[in-house]
Design an enzyme around this catalytic site. Structure first.
Site, PDB file in Angstrom:
ATOM      1  N   ASP A 135      30.849  48.048  32.105  1.00  0.00           N
ATOM      2  CA  ASP A 135      31.195  46.674  31.747  1.00  0.00           C
ATOM      3  C   ASP A 135      31.420  45.875  33.028  1.00  0.00           C
ATOM      4  O   ASP A 135      32.141  46.325  33.922  1.00  0.00           O
ATOM      5  CB  ASP A 135      32.443  46.653  30.865  1.00  0.00           C
ATOM      6  CG  ASP A 135      32.603  45.323  30.132  1.00  0.00           C
ATOM      7  OD1 ASP A 135      31.606  44.576  30.013  1.00  0.00           O
ATOM      8  OD2 ASP A 135      33.724  45.031  29.679  1.00  0.00           O
ATOM      9  N   HIS A 142      36.407  33.395  33.512  1.00  0.00           N
ATOM     10  CA  HIS A 142      37.257  34.455  32.953  1.00  0.00           C
ATOM     11  C   HIS A 142      38.017  35.167  34.071  1.00  0.00           C
ATOM     12  O   HIS A 142      39.228  35.385  33.968  1.00  0.00           O
ATOM     13  CB  HIS A 142      36.386  35.461  32.178  1.00  0.00           C
ATOM     14  CG  HIS A 142      37.136  36.657  31.681  1.00  0.00           C
ATOM     15  ND1 HIS A 142      38.088  36.583  30.672  1.00  0.00           N
ATOM     16  CD2 HIS A 142      37.083  37.958  32.062  1.00  0.00           C
ATOM     17  CE1 HIS A 142      38.573  37.802  30.447  1.00  0.00           C
ATOM     18  NE2 HIS A 142      37.990  38.650  31.281  1.00  0.00           N
ATOM     19  N   ARG A 151      47.809  38.132  38.765  1.00  0.00           N
ATOM     20  CA  ARG A 151      48.141  37.941  40.187  1.00  0.00           C
ATOM     21  C   ARG A 151      48.193  36.432  40.458  1.00  0.00           C
ATOM     22  O   ARG A 151      47.257  35.846  41.003  1.00  0.00           O
ATOM     23  CB  ARG A 151      47.063  38.556  41.098  1.00  0.00           C
ATOM     24  CG  ARG A 151      46.893  40.066  40.986  1.00  0.00           C
ATOM     25  CD  ARG A 151      45.723  40.541  41.835  1.00  0.00           C
ATOM     26  NE  ARG A 151      44.486  39.875  41.446  1.00  0.00           N
ATOM     27  CZ  ARG A 151      43.724  40.284  40.425  1.00  0.00           C
ATOM     28  NH1 ARG A 151      44.040  41.353  39.736  1.00  0.00           N
ATOM     29  NH2 ARG A 151      42.632  39.598  40.106  1.00  0.00           N
ATOM     30  N   GLU A 209      31.488  39.026  24.566  1.00  0.00           N
ATOM     31  CA  GLU A 209      30.542  39.407  25.617  1.00  0.00           C
ATOM     32  C   GLU A 209      29.155  39.590  25.003  1.00  0.00           C
ATOM     33  O   GLU A 209      28.990  39.606  23.785  1.00  0.00           O
ATOM     34  CB  GLU A 209      30.952  40.747  26.263  1.00  0.00           C
ATOM     35  CG  GLU A 209      32.388  40.793  26.755  1.00  0.00           C
ATOM     36  CD  GLU A 209      32.688  42.002  27.632  1.00  0.00           C
ATOM     37  OE1 GLU A 209      31.733  42.658  28.109  1.00  0.00           O
ATOM     38  OE2 GLU A 209      33.883  42.288  27.837  1.00  0.00           O
ATOM     39  N   ASP A 241      34.603  43.498  23.296  1.00  0.00           N
ATOM     40  CA  ASP A 241      35.299  44.522  24.077  1.00  0.00           C
ATOM     41  C   ASP A 241      36.801  44.373  23.816  1.00  0.00           C
ATOM     42  O   ASP A 241      37.532  43.778  24.595  1.00  0.00           O
ATOM     43  CB  ASP A 241      34.966  44.325  25.560  1.00  0.00           C
ATOM     44  CG  ASP A 241      35.665  45.334  26.444  1.00  0.00           C
ATOM     45  OD1 ASP A 241      36.021  46.416  25.953  1.00  0.00           O
ATOM     46  OD2 ASP A 241      35.861  45.024  27.638  1.00  0.00           O
ATOM     47  N   GLN A 248      47.001  47.347  29.505  1.00  0.00           N
ATOM     48  CA  GLN A 248      46.131  47.102  30.672  1.00  0.00           C
ATOM     49  C   GLN A 248      46.890  46.913  32.002  1.00  0.00           C
ATOM     50  O   GLN A 248      46.573  47.590  32.980  1.00  0.00           O
ATOM     51  CB  GLN A 248      45.247  45.887  30.367  1.00  0.00           C
ATOM     52  CG  GLN A 248      44.153  45.626  31.383  1.00  0.00           C
ATOM     53  CD  GLN A 248      43.230  44.479  30.954  1.00  0.00           C
ATOM     54  OE1 GLN A 248      43.325  43.967  29.846  1.00  0.00           O
ATOM     55  NE2 GLN A 248      42.349  44.080  31.845  1.00  0.00           N
ATOM     56  N   THR A 368      33.626  39.208  29.676  1.00  0.00           N
ATOM     57  CA  THR A 368      33.979  38.072  28.829  1.00  0.00           C
ATOM     58  C   THR A 368      33.332  36.800  29.367  1.00  0.00           C
ATOM     59  O   THR A 368      33.482  36.466  30.531  1.00  0.00           O
ATOM     60  CB  THR A 368      35.513  37.900  28.823  1.00  0.00           C
ATOM     61  OG1 THR A 368      36.099  39.172  28.557  1.00  0.00           O
ATOM     62  CG2 THR A 368      35.947  36.907  27.777  1.00  0.00           C
TER      63      THR A 368
HETATM   64 CA    CA Z   1      35.276  43.398  29.094  1.00  0.00          CA
END
Ligand code: CA
Length: 438
Positions: A135, A142, A151, A209, A241, A248, A368
């Site tokens: 991916d 995105h 961040r 996606e 996805d 995450q 994405t």
């Molecule tokens: Ca993805």
């Protein structure tokens, strides 16, 4: 690069009358490939071609002696890997034969009519044995929106404009539209906590996606030059996805996403071929002044001229309450693949530049595909700014992330003056409650 030919003629009509209806995803100019069987029958999976609201059963069409090439036989098999490995000359010849046989007035119409199965009576499986799946992260919009949340001081890492970023995903959990799945469980680190907790994800999200299905592969050690990438791509599907946004951030450093992504990925059943998409190729966005130009192995005149695709994309949500009330899914976001910073050709060239070998049926996700504005943001984490600004639905319900029972429907289509509108069908699945803790 595919050029236009008689199969793209917008004036063509099919003897399958539903293919001629305005707004139909599967007119005779599309002819996408998938794998299906009749729902409720314990019969074999086999390949077919979508035409109007019907499926042309390719196994039956080949057995009936209507289209007798080896490519037609491969298109009727239970997975399309062999067809994908045959290459553009075979794909194009099959498309031409199908186009001629399905046109109004075709001599084969009577024989092929017996090979049609209504899509409403079919169920689907993944179109190929997907050996490997990677991916990418090709939308800079995105990458910037997400990076800002993970961040805040450093949203876009310095490598982004030089390298098409990607990670190796998991193929065993790729399923086809209509296959629901359970909310995943895992470790998360709640804000302010000092130790992680275990439980069902509370931040389930979507990622709109496209998936690229590799056709012919490359030998180990031999990169695919960017000028040749089209000859190695069979076609595209929609891809959701699904992502657990609380799992995450706790797991993704230093090696990238793992369990936050690999519990389910849903694709649409029909692979729209590169040749069908030929009228919709456009130039990629011009890089802003100050951005580096791609290194030579990621650059070609054809990629600059027509490396992008104007594929319209939409994500829609139907909650359990909406379903009970008979309300249609409501749009969350809409965009086009044309906004991507890195093109499909650059993904393929980059993936193989170190000699990594791709094989027929491998799948590459685009990442994405958010566009430049907030209503083109193709994940809830972007639309709701990390859950801080929930989306209000027409019935008053609100969503920061997905609730159990939510059904997400992705759609994709191409349209412009002078070409036939073609579509991808839908990519839909419902999030089921988490199973009992192991
Ligand atoms: Ca993805």
């Amino acid at each position: 690069m595919s050029t236009l030919n008689e199969t793209h003629d917008p004036a063509l009509k099919s003897w399958v009358e539903s293919a001629n209806h305005e707004g139909c995803d599967f007119p005779i100019q599309n002819l996408p490939f998938g794998v299906f069987r009749r729902r409720g029958f314990s019969e074999a999976w086999r390949g077919g071609v979508a035409i109007g609201d019907q499926i042309l059963d390719m196994r039956a069409a080949h057995a009936a002696g209507v289209i007798t090439t080896d490519a037609a036989a491969a298109a009727g098999e239970a997975s399309l890997n062999r067809l994908m490995g045959m290459g553009p000359a075979a794909w194009s010849a099959l498309r031409l034969a199908l186009s001629r046989a399905l046109r109004r007035g075709a001599a084969q119409a009577d024989a092929l009519r017996a090979c049609l199965v209504p899509q409403s009576e079919a169920e689907y499986t993944v179109p190929a044995r997907i050996g490997d799946y990677a991916d990418f992260y090709t939308s800079i919009h995105h990458a910037t929106n997400i990076g800002r949340q993970f961040r805040p001081d450093n949203p876009l890492l310095p490598n982004y404009k030089w390298i098409p970023i990607g990670y190796h995903g998991r193929s065993s959990s790729i399923t086809v539209s209509g296959q629901d799945f359970h909310r995943p469980q895992g470790q998360t680190m709640p804000p302010g906590a000092t130790e992680p907790v275990f439980g069902p994800s509370k931040k389930m999200d979507i990622e709109l996606e496209l998936a690229v299905f590799i056709g012919t592969g490359n030998a180990l050690g031999h990169p695919i030059p960017i000028a040749d990438t089209d000859a190695h791509v069979f076609g595209l599907t929609l891809l959701n996805d699904w992502s657990a946004r609380d799992i995450q951030p706790w797991e993704y450093q230093p090696l990238g996403p793992f369990l936050s992504k690999n519990f389910a990925s849903t694709i649409s059943p029909w692979v729209v071929t590169l040749e069908a998409l030929a009228p919709y190729r456009v130039a990629p966005p011009t890089r802003p002044a100050g951005d580096p130009q791609p290194l030579p192995y990621l650059d070609s005149p054809a990629n600059r001229a027509q490396g992008a695709f104007d594929i319209q994309l939409e994500a829609a949500l139907q909650t359990a309450r909406m379903r009970q009330a008979g309300d249609a899914p409501t749009r969350l976001a809409a965009t086009s693949y044309r906004h991507a910073y890195w093109t499909m050709a650059q993904m393929v060239a980059h993936h193989t530049v170190n000699g990594c070998n791709l094989q027929p049926g491998d799948m590459l996700g685009t990442g994405t595909l958010s566009g430049p504005t907030l209503d083109q943001a193709c994940a809830l984490i972007e639309l709701t700014v990390g859950g801080k600004n929930p989306v209000t639905l027409p019935n008053g319900e609100q969503r920061a992330f997905l609730d159990d029972g939510d059904r997400v429907v992705l759609r994709g289509w191409c349209e412009k003056t002078g070409a036939a509108r073609i579509g991808f069908g839908e990519c839909a699945a419902t999030l089921l409650p988490a199973l009992a803790c192991p």
